[in-house]
Design a protein around this motif. Structure first.
Motif, PDB file in Angstrom:
ATOM      1  N   LYS A 119       0.832  -1.208   0.000  1.00  0.00           N
ATOM      2  CA  LYS A 119       0.000   0.000   0.000  1.00  0.00           C
ATOM      3  C   LYS A 119       0.864   1.255   0.000  1.00  0.00           C
ATOM      4  O   LYS A 119       0.517   2.256  -0.646  1.00  0.00           O
ATOM      5  N   ALA A 120       1.980   1.204   0.752  1.00  0.00           N
ATOM      6  CA  ALA A 120       2.877   2.351   0.756  1.00  0.00           C
ATOM      7  C   ALA A 120       3.497   2.562  -0.621  1.00  0.00           C
ATOM      8  O   ALA A 120       3.642   3.698  -1.091  1.00  0.00           O
ATOM      9  N   ARG A 121       3.881   1.467  -1.285  1.00  0.00           N
ATOM     10  CA  ARG A 121       4.420   1.572  -2.643  1.00  0.00           C
ATOM     11  C   ARG A 121       3.380   2.187  -3.583  1.00  0.00           C
ATOM     12  O   ARG A 121       3.695   3.049  -4.403  1.00  0.00           O
ATOM     13  N   GLN A 122       2.143   1.721  -3.458  1.00  0.00           N
ATOM     14  CA  GLN A 122       1.086   2.244  -4.316  1.00  0.00           C
ATOM     15  C   GLN A 122       0.918   3.744  -4.097  1.00  0.00           C
ATOM     16  O   GLN A 122       0.811   4.514  -5.062  1.00  0.00           O
ATOM     17  N   ALA A 123       0.908   4.170  -2.840  1.00  0.00           N
ATOM     18  CA  ALA A 123       0.703   5.584  -2.554  1.00  0.00           C
ATOM     19  C   ALA A 123       1.854   6.438  -3.071  1.00  0.00           C
ATOM     20  O   ALA A 123       1.638   7.541  -3.600  1.00  0.00           O
ATOM     21  N   THR A 124       3.093   5.941  -2.953  1.00  0.00           N
ATOM     22  CA  THR A 124       4.228   6.739  -3.414  1.00  0.00           C
ATOM     23  C   THR A 124       4.264   6.849  -4.933  1.00  0.00           C
ATOM     24  O   THR A 124       4.560   7.916  -5.484  1.00  0.00           O
ATOM     25  N   VAL A 125       3.938   5.758  -5.626  1.00  0.00           N
ATOM     26  CA  VAL A 125       3.924   5.813  -7.096  1.00  0.00           C
ATOM     27  C   VAL A 125       2.804   6.726  -7.579  1.00  0.00           C
ATOM     28  O   VAL A 125       2.970   7.503  -8.535  1.00  0.00           O
ATOM     29  N   GLU A 126       1.643   6.652  -6.932  1.00  0.00           N
ATOM     30  CA  GLU A 126       0.546   7.536  -7.301  1.00  0.00           C
ATOM     31  C   GLU A 126       0.921   8.996  -7.056  1.00  0.00           C
ATOM     32  O   GLU A 126       0.529   9.887  -7.831  1.00  0.00           O
ATOM     33  N   ALA A 127       1.685   9.258  -5.985  1.00  0.00           N
ATOM     34  CA  ALA A 127       2.146  10.624  -5.720  1.00  0.00           C
ATOM     35  C   ALA A 127       3.080  11.101  -6.831  1.00  0.00           C
ATOM     36  O   ALA A 127       3.006  12.252  -7.277  1.00  0.00           O
ATOM     37  N   ASP A 173       1.910  14.562 -13.750  1.00  0.00           N
ATOM     38  CA  ASP A 173       0.796  15.191 -14.467  1.00  0.00           C
ATOM     39  C   ASP A 173       0.794  16.702 -14.255  1.00  0.00           C
ATOM     40  O   ASP A 173       0.519  17.472 -15.182  1.00  0.00           O
ATOM     41  N   HIS A 174       1.094  17.125 -13.033  1.00  0.00           N
ATOM     42  CA  HIS A 174       1.136  18.556 -12.738  1.00  0.00           C
ATOM     43  C   HIS A 174       2.238  19.250 -13.546  1.00  0.00           C
ATOM     44  O   HIS A 174       2.009  20.325 -14.141  1.00  0.00           O
ATOM     45  N   LEU A 175       3.411  18.634 -13.575  1.00  0.00           N
ATOM     46  CA  LEU A 175       4.521  19.217 -14.327  1.00  0.00           C
ATOM     47  C   LEU A 175       4.214  19.283 -15.815  1.00  0.00           C
ATOM     48  O   LEU A 175       4.558  20.261 -16.492  1.00  0.00           O
ATOM     49  N   ALA A 176       3.544  18.232 -16.332  1.00  0.00           N
ATOM     50  CA  ALA A 176       3.201  18.214 -17.752  1.00  0.00           C
ATOM     51  C   ALA A 176       2.153  19.272 -18.076  1.00  0.00           C
ATOM     52  O   ALA A 176       2.233  19.958 -19.108  1.00  0.00           O
ATOM     53  N   SER A 177       1.172  19.433 -17.171  1.00  0.00           N
ATOM     54  CA  SER A 177       0.125  20.419 -17.418  1.00  0.00           C
ATOM     55  C   SER A 177       0.662  21.850 -17.349  1.00  0.00           C
ATOM     56  O   SER A 177       0.144  22.756 -18.003  1.00  0.00           O
ATOM     57  N   GLU A 178       1.716  22.069 -16.558  1.00  0.00           N
ATOM     58  CA  GLU A 178       2.318  23.399 -16.451  1.00  0.00           C
ATOM     59  C   GLU A 178       3.329  23.664 -17.564  1.00  0.00           C
ATOM     60  O   GLU A 178       3.914  24.753 -17.632  1.00  0.00           O
ATOM     61  N   GLU A 212       5.403  16.326 -23.471  1.00  0.00           N
ATOM     62  CA  GLU A 212       4.515  15.170 -23.425  1.00  0.00           C
ATOM     63  C   GLU A 212       5.253  13.855 -23.678  1.00  0.00           C
ATOM     64  O   GLU A 212       4.933  12.830 -23.092  1.00  0.00           O
ATOM     65  N   HIS A 213       6.237  13.890 -24.576  1.00  0.00           N
ATOM     66  CA  HIS A 213       6.965  12.652 -24.863  1.00  0.00           C
ATOM     67  C   HIS A 213       7.700  12.146 -23.622  1.00  0.00           C
ATOM     68  O   HIS A 213       7.612  10.963 -23.264  1.00  0.00           O
ATOM     69  N   THR A 214       8.422  13.063 -22.958  1.00  0.00           N
ATOM     70  CA  THR A 214       9.150  12.675 -21.746  1.00  0.00           C
ATOM     71  C   THR A 214       8.190  12.255 -20.644  1.00  0.00           C
ATOM     72  O   THR A 214       8.423  11.259 -19.945  1.00  0.00           O
ATOM     73  N   ALA A 215       7.096  12.990 -20.512  1.00  0.00           N
ATOM     74  CA  ALA A 215       6.101  12.629 -19.500  1.00  0.00           C
ATOM     75  C   ALA A 215       5.523  11.244 -19.780  1.00  0.00           C
ATOM     76  O   ALA A 215       5.297  10.460 -18.855  1.00  0.00           O
ATOM     77  N   GLY A 216       5.304  10.932 -21.042  1.00  0.00           N
ATOM     78  CA  GLY A 216       4.759   9.627 -21.390  1.00  0.00           C
ATOM     79  C   GLY A 216       5.704   8.499 -21.044  1.00  0.00           C
ATOM     80  O   GLY A 216       5.281   7.421 -20.582  1.00  0.00           O
ATOM     81  N   VAL A 217       7.001   8.724 -21.266  1.00  0.00           N
ATOM     82  CA  VAL A 217       7.991   7.695 -20.929  1.00  0.00           C
ATOM     83  C   VAL A 217       7.979   7.396 -19.435  1.00  0.00           C
ATOM     84  O   VAL A 217       7.919   6.240 -19.002  1.00  0.00           O
ATOM     85  N   PHE A 218       8.009   8.445 -18.629  1.00  0.00           N
ATOM     86  CA  PHE A 218       8.021   8.250 -17.176  1.00  0.00           C
ATOM     87  C   PHE A 218       6.680   7.714 -16.681  1.00  0.00           C
ATOM     88  O   PHE A 218       6.627   6.952 -15.714  1.00  0.00           O
ATOM     89  N   ARG A 219       5.593   8.113 -17.348  1.00  0.00           N
ATOM     90  CA  ARG A 219       4.283   7.617 -16.939  1.00  0.00           C
ATOM     91  C   ARG A 219       4.213   6.100 -17.132  1.00  0.00           C
ATOM     92  O   ARG A 219       3.654   5.372 -16.304  1.00  0.00           O
TER      93      ARG A 219
END
Length: 523
Positions: A415-423, A429-434, A439-446
């Motif tokens: 559960k802790a792993r899930q919460a940290t990855v979701e964070a 997403d915030h960095l990409a929206s700003e 988008e390409h780099t964000a997609g790779v990390f996503r």
């Protein structure tokens, strides 16, 4: 002369390696083969040079051992279980020390009360390493582990304070009122000095970026805490524990990931060397100890050893089964005792092994103390008997009561792993929206993060089966931000009581390892 000491040190190092290997091979505590090999080595000519002066034992061994234990203490869990920990650490330690004192005085009347108290203080503190390692491996309830670890940390300070008072009483008479005032000064002075030193060291370490310098500071800190406190008549142990706890609570914010990894590895090796060498030194000293107790008959030695061992073991069992439950009636806010049933209390009572701290205290008894060989002999019997009799049977006891089959830690970590990855995904997403990340780099990390999330969901039986890859990327700034988001989430989960300090420390360690791998790959 120098060559002789080097040869002795090499022999001790070889004994430690062989002894620990034998312990793993036969599935027994490493202390047993270490002591036996040390005894065998004592017959080798020249090994008498391995004797360490008693006044050096406490100064050399005790500060780093108690400092590391305090540094790793889980603050929130310790606070939540402060009442059960205090009942065990203060009440049981004092009662055990006094009971052993009375038993030894009764069995060997020529031993004075202060000398008997010195032995009681030596065998009173527990060493949870053997017990908690078994419990963690079998997945025992974490609350039991927390109480045992917290008890061991505090009872070291209690026992060593009693030990100091006993040594003082041996050399000069102390009235009850004088002893009380001395105790207040020792405790208050040690805690206050430890807090001040912790504050100073925290600010110093926050300004140091070099890993080597961080290790040097961490190494000298316990000695800077212990030695001045003892010099001014305060409790060096309490000062060291207070400093270690103060810095341990703030470790994640003070140190860089690479410094934490380097420091953890260094201290793990250092503690292993210190604890192992103590058992080897005991083995090397056994012949001398046995020569020193020749004035006592075999019946006296065996009978006294059995009495002390029985007092130590039975007193703890009686305390956990009969006295410990009464703590729920103590005033103040604390966790319910309902979750600690008879089976858990029996395990706590049986998990009272003695170890390195008891040996360090016993071997530090000054040469001028009457009946010193007898005291070391009795302490050694208690240590070896509890390690052989209790440490080797604890796993069977846990299984017998079904306390070693829980998946609580696995689920908590998932559960802790899930919460940290979701964070991290949310930050991405915030960095990409700003517009800070394309988008390409964000997609790779996503894709990379979602792959990790899928793995965690599989553990939690959540059906989320998206495909993903983990291509390499050179955007180190983005990686740092995502890792920072995960660390922040772990801190938040811990502060809210969602995960334990052990889970938080384990996952932060993994993030630190990832940072190190990326840093080494960039050069």
């Amino acid at each position: 002369m120098v060559e002789g000491h080097v040869i002795v040190a090499v022999v001790i190092a070889v004994i430690m390696l062989v002894g620990r290997g034998l312990g793993r091979g036969f599935g027994i505590p490493a202390a047993i083969p270490l002591v036996l090999l040390g005894l065998a080595a004592s017959f080798v000519p020249g090994m008498g040079k391995a004797a360490v002066p008693p006044d050096v034992i406490l100064t050399l061994y005790l500060p780093p051992l108690v400092y590391r234990a305090a540094f790793l203490t889980a603050p929130r869990e310790t606070k939540e279980d402060a009442v059960p920990i205090s009942v065990m650490a203060f009440g049981l330690t004092c009662v055990t020390a006094l009971a052993v004192m009375a038993a030894v005085r009764l069995a060997v009347p020529q031993i004075g009360w202060p000398v008997a108290l010195a032995l009681g203080a030596a065998v009173a503190p527990t060493d949870p390493v053997a017990a908690t390692s078994v419990m963690k491996r079998l997945g025992a309830p974490r609350r039991l582990v927390t109480i045992l670890e917290g008890e061991s940390l505090v009872n070291d300070a209690v026992a060593l304070t009693l030990f100091g008072l006993a040594l003082t009483a041996i050399t000069e008479p102390v009235t009850l009122s004088e002893g009380g005032l001395m105790l207040v000064r020792i405790v208050a002075g040690g805690v206050l000095y430890g807090l001040v030193l912790g504050w100073v060291v925290a600010r110093l370490r926050g300004r140091i970026t070099d890993n080597g310098a961080q290790i040097v500071v961490s190494l000298i800190t316990p000695f800077v805490a212990y030695l001045p406190a003892e010099h001014f008549g305060f409790s060096g142990v309490l000062a060291t524990i207070t400093t270690g706890f103060y810095l341990g609570v703030r470790a994640h914010g003070l140190l860089q990931p690479s410094s934490r990894l380097t420091g953890d590895a260094f201290w793990e090796v250092l503690v292993l060397l210190l604890e192992s060498s103590l058992f080897v030194l005991l083995g090397l000293e056994i012949r001398q100890v046995l020569n020193g107790v020749t004035d006592y008959s075999f019946a006296t030695l065996a009978g006294t050893a059995l009495i002390v061992l029985a007092v130590v073991v039975l007193m703890r069992l009686a305390w956990t089964m009969a006295v410990f439950p009464l703590a729920k009636w103590l005033p103040g806010r604390h966790l319910s005792f309902d979750g600690i049933g008879r089976a858990q209390r029996l395990v706590m009572g049986w998990a009272g092994m003695r170890g390195a701290i008891t040996l360090a205290v016993a071997l530090s008894i000054p040469l001028t103390v009457p009946n010193r060989p007898l005291l070391i002999f009795l302490a050694a019997v208690v240590v070896m008997a509890t390690l052989i009799g209790q440490a080797t049977t604890l796993a069977a006891l846990l299984r017998r009561f079904g306390l070693g089959e829980t998946q609580e830690s696995v689920i908590e970590e998932a559960k802790a792993r899930q919460a940290t990855v979701e964070a991290a995904l949310s930050r991405l997403d915030h960095l990409a929206s700003e517009g800070e990340v394309d988008e390409h780099t964000a997609g790779v990390f996503r894709q990379l993060l979602e792959l990790r999330l899928d793995t965690v969901r599989a553990i939690l039986d959540e059906d989320d089966d998206e495909d993903g890859t983990s291509p390499d990327s050179g955007t180190r700034g983005l990686r740092r931000q995502l890792a920072h988001a995960q660390r922040e989430k772990l801190d938040e989960l811990y502060s809210k009581g969602k995960i334990s300090a052990a889970t938080q420390r384990h996952l932060i360690h993994e993030l630190d390892l990832e940072d190190r791998r990326r840093a080494s790959g960039s050069h």
